[in-house]
Design a protein around this motif. Structure first.
Motif, short mmCIF file in Angstrom:
data_model
loop_
_atom_site.label_atom_id
_atom_site.label_comp_id
_atom_site.label_asym_id
_atom_site.label_seq_id
_atom_site.Cartn_x
_atom_site.Cartn_y
_atom_site.Cartn_z
N TYR A 93 48.36 52.88 60.00
CA TYR A 93 48.14 54.14 60.71
C TYR A 93 47.06 54.00 61.77
CZ TYR A 93 46.25 58.79 61.57
OH TYR A 93 45.78 59.91 62.18
N GLN A 102 51.85 64.69 64.09
CA GLN A 102 51.79 66.13 63.83
C GLN A 102 52.89 66.84 64.59
OE1 GLN A 102 49.43 67.92 61.69
NE2 GLN A 102 51.19 69.27 62.00
N PRO A 148 46.84 53.17 55.01
CA PRO A 148 48.11 53.90 54.93
C PRO A 148 48.97 53.59 56.14
CG PRO A 148 46.43 55.37 55.74
CD PRO A 148 45.73 54.08 55.41
N ASP A 152 53.36 57.25 55.91
CA ASP A 152 52.61 57.97 54.87
C ASP A 152 51.93 59.20 55.45
OD1 ASP A 152 53.28 56.04 52.95
OD2 ASP A 152 51.51 54.83 53.40
N VAL A 153 51.35 59.03 56.64
CA VAL A 153 50.63 60.14 57.27
C VAL A 153 51.61 61.23 57.70
CG1 VAL A 153 49.17 60.79 59.23
CG2 VAL A 153 48.74 58.65 58.00
N VAL A 155 54.51 61.96 56.36
CA VAL A 155 54.97 62.69 55.17
C VAL A 155 53.90 63.66 54.69
CG1 VAL A 155 55.61 62.41 52.74
CG2 VAL A 155 56.58 60.89 54.46
N SER A 156 52.63 63.25 54.75
CA SER A 156 51.55 64.13 54.30
C SER A 156 51.41 65.36 55.19
CB SER A 156 50.22 63.36 54.27
OG SER A 156 49.75 63.08 55.58
N LYS A 157 51.80 65.24 56.45
CA LYS A 157 51.72 66.36 57.38
C LYS A 157 52.94 67.26 57.33
CE LYS A 157 48.71 64.13 60.82
NZ LYS A 157 47.67 65.18 60.78
N SER A 158 54.03 66.78 56.75
CA SER A 158 55.29 67.51 56.77
C SER A 158 55.42 68.43 55.56
CB SER A 158 56.47 66.52 56.78
OG SER A 158 56.42 65.68 57.92
N PRO A 160 56.83 69.47 52.35
CA PRO A 160 57.56 68.73 51.31
C PRO A 160 58.86 69.39 50.90
CG PRO A 160 55.64 69.82 50.37
CD PRO A 160 55.54 69.97 51.86
#
Length: 507
Positions: A93, A102, A148, A152-153, A155-158, A160
Motif C-alpha cells: 500500500y 477511496q 498491507p 486490503d486498504v 476492502v477496509s474502505k468499502s 462490507p
C-alpha cells in the motif's frame, strides 16, 4: 568483446538459415496449414523460443518474464506487463493511492444508490483475488508481497455489505480439496475457486434476498478431475502443449448438463453456445436463459473472464442472466440495459489486478428532480465566476467560449455537508435538448475541486433538485465554501445560465 559479437551474429545467421527448414517441416506435418500461412511464417522463430522455454522452465527461468514468472514447483504467475501486478504487490500500500482507493469505494456506494433508485433489489461486487494472492507460497522469494496491500486498504474502505473479497475463504479452503483452486499454468481460478467466491456471494445476499434458493455448496466429492494441456500462461511461453494441468468439472452438471440458450440482447440473434453455460463473447450484451434455474429472476452480470468458473452456478441459480464485460459498461449502456431488461439484481465479478480500471472507476450519472417541494435553503451561492464563458446582454447568462465551460460560486457561508442533503439550481440552456449533462464539484475546508468530489447529473431546463447523498464523499467532507457547475457536454448549449443556486434540506 569482439569474440562475443562474432558469436552473436553467427548464431543469428544460423537461425535464419535453419528457420525455413524447420517451419517447412512443421507445415508439412500439419495438414491444415495453408500455403499463405506457411509463406508468412517461413522465418518465424517461435520454434526456437519454444525450445528454449522448455529447457529453462524446469530451472525456474522464464523466457518472457514481463508476461510470465516461473515460480516454485512449476507454478506460473502473471508478470508485470499486466497492470504491474507483481511490482504493485511487492511495494504494498502506497499512501499516495489513498484518494484513488477511496474513490473506488465511493463509486461502489454510489452505484448501489443508483441501482436502488432504478428498481434493483440488491447490488454486489465480487473481487476475484489474483492467483499470487491465494498461492504466494509458490512465488519466487524476490516477488513476495508486502503488507498491507492496496487491496486490503480498498476492502477496509468499502461497504462490507456490497463488496465480497474471498481471499481468506480461498486460503482456508485449500486444504479441503484434492486439487488446487487455481490452474497451475493459467491466470484463472477453476470451478473450486469460483464456487468458494460464489459461496461468499450467497452469504452476502442472504439478508437482501432471503427468498432466493441456491445450489448446494461444492465439496471434494463433487469433483471430476482430468488432465489438460497448459493454460494461458504456458501459451505465453509457447509451451502450452508441453505442460499439463488439472481440469475440474462438477459431477452434478457434467452428468446432467443444464439446458441453456444464449442470444444477443439487443438484436435477439441466437448464439450457438454448444450447450455450454459460459459466454465467450462478452463484448456485446448477451442474454443467457436457463429454464431449469432455481429462481425465476433476472440478473445483470457485469463480469470478466474470472466469471467463467462461476457461469454454471449462476445459470443454475437465475433464470435469466444478462452478461457484459464490465469494461463495456458505460453509464449510457447501463441506463439502457436497466431500462430494457429491468433486472432484480446486479452482480459484478472483477479480477483483483484490474480493480483500478473498468467498471469500478466509473461513476453513475444521476437524474434530478424538478420539484422544489419541501426544500429549505441553508446557504446561497454568490456572484458567478465564469470559465470559458463570456458575458452576454442577459444578466447571469453566458455564451460558451471554450472547451471547458463552468461557473464557480462562493457560498454566503461555510456549509457543513452534514447539514445539507440537496442542491437546487435553475438551468437556462438555449438549445432544445431535454437532457443536459452537468457535473457538480465542491470545495471545502479540507478538499479541493476534484473528480472524487463530484457528481454528474442529467439536468433539464428549469428547476433542478439534486440529492447530494448520491456521493458518499459528500457526507464525509467538511464545511463547503465553493461549488462549481460544469457543462459536461459543451455542445449541448451555446448559451447557459445557472441561477438561484442553493444548498439545503428537504422536509
Amino acid at each position: 568483446m569482439k569474440k562475443l559479437v562474432i558469436i552473436f551474429f553467427a548464431t543469428a545467421l544460423a537461425l535464419l538459415l535453419i528457420a525455413p527448414v524447420v517451419n517447412t517441416v512443421i507445415a508439412i506435418s500439419t495438414p491444415q496449414t495453408t500455403f499463405k500461412y506457411w509463406r508468412k511464417n517461413l522465418y518465424n522463430l517461435d520454434f526456437a523460443s519454444q525450445a528454449l522455454a522448455k529447457q529453462l522452465y524446469p530451472l525456474g527461468t522464464s523466457t518472457d518474464p514481463e508476461k510470465v514468472i516461473v515460480g516454485n514447483q512449476g507454478w506460473l504467475y502473471l508478470g508485470d506487463s499486466y497492470a504491474k501486478s507483481i511490482t504493485t504487490k511487492r511495494a504494498g500500500y502506497n499512501p499516495a493511492d489513498e484518494a484513488a482507493l477511496q474513490g473506488i469505494a465511493d463509486n461502489i456506494a454510489s452505484w448501489n444508490t443508483w441501482f436502488s433508485e432504478h428498481g434493483v433489489k440488491a447490488f454486489r461486487v465480487v473481487i476475484g483475488p489474483d492467483k499470487d494472492s491465494v498461492y504466494p507460497e509458490h512465488l519466487p522469494a524476490w516477488a513476495a508481497h508486502a503488507t498491507p496491500s492496496a487491496m486490503d486498504v480498498l476492502v477496509s474502505k468499502s461497504n462490507p455489505d456490497l463488496v465480497i473479497y474471498p481471499k481468506a475463504a480461498l486460503i482456508a479452503a485449500k486444504s479441503r480439496f484434492p486439487a488446487a483452486l487455481y490452474y497451475k499454468t493459467d491466470t484463472h481460478w477453476n470451478v473450486i475457486g469460483g464456487s468458494i467466491a460464489f459461496n461468499g456471494l450467497v452469504a452476502s445476499m442472504a439478508a437482501a434476498a432471503p427468498a432466493l434458493s441456491w445450489p448446494a455448496q461444492v465439496t471434494a466429492d463433487d469433483l471430476i478431475i482430468s488432465d489438460k494441456a497448459g493454460g494461458d500462461l504456458a501459451a505465453f511461453l509457447r509451451i502450452k502443449n508441453s505442460l499439463h494441468d488439472s481440469e475440474l468439472e462438477l459431477h452434478r452438471y457434467a452428468d446432467t448438463p443444464l439446458p441453456v440458450e444464449q442470444q444477443e440482447f439487443f438484436t435477439g440473434k441466437a448464439i450457438d453456445s454448444q450447450g455450454g453455460t459460459d459466454v465467450i463473447g462478452l463484448t456485446t450484451a448477451t442474454l443467457v436463459s436457463s429454464p431449469e434455474a432455481l429462481n425465476d429472476k433476472r440478473v445483470l452480470w457485469l463480469r470478466d473472464s474470472y466469471g467463467t468458473a462461476m457461469a454454471t452456478l449462476m445459470a443454475a441459480t437465475f433464470r435469466e442472466t444478462l452478461q457484459l464485460h464490465h469494461n463495456r459498461a458505460s453509464q449510457q449502456m447501463l441506463t439502457e440495459l436497466i431500462d430494457k431488461f429491468k433486472p432484480e439484481y446486479v452482480i459484478v465479478t472483477h479480477v483483483e489486478r484490474d480493480v483500478r480500471g473498468g467498471f469500478l472507476t466509473l461513476r453513475p450519472v444521476f437524474e434530478v428532480s424538478q420539484s422544489g417541494d419541501g426544500f429549505s435553503a441553508v446557504s446561497t451561492a454568490l456572484a458567478p465566476q465564469p470559465h470559458h464563458l463570456k458575458a452576454t446582454a442577459t444578466p447571469d447568462q453566458f455564451a460558451v467560449d471554450g472547451i471547458d465551460p463552468f461557473v464557480v460560486f462562493n457560498l454566503d457561508r461555510p456549509t457543513p455537508t452534514a447539514n445539507v442533503s440537496r442542491l437546487m439550481f435553475e438551468l437556462s440552456c438555449d438549445s432544445n435538448q431535454e437532457q443536459i449533462p452537468v457535473q457538480l464539484y465542491w470545495h471545502s475546508e479540507q478538499s479541493v475541486f476534484s473528480e472524487a468530489n463530484s457528481i454528474t447529473v442529467i439536468a433539464r431546463n428549469g428547476l433542478n433538485s439534486l440529492s447530494l447523498l448520491a456521493n458518499p464523499a459528500w457526507a464525509n467532507d467538511a464545511a463547503v465554501t465553493q461549488i462549481r457547475l460544469d457543462l459536461a457536454d459543451p455542445a449541448k448549449c451555446s448559451n447557459v445560465a445557472f441561477r438561484n443556486v442553493q444548498l439545503g434540506t428537504v422536509h
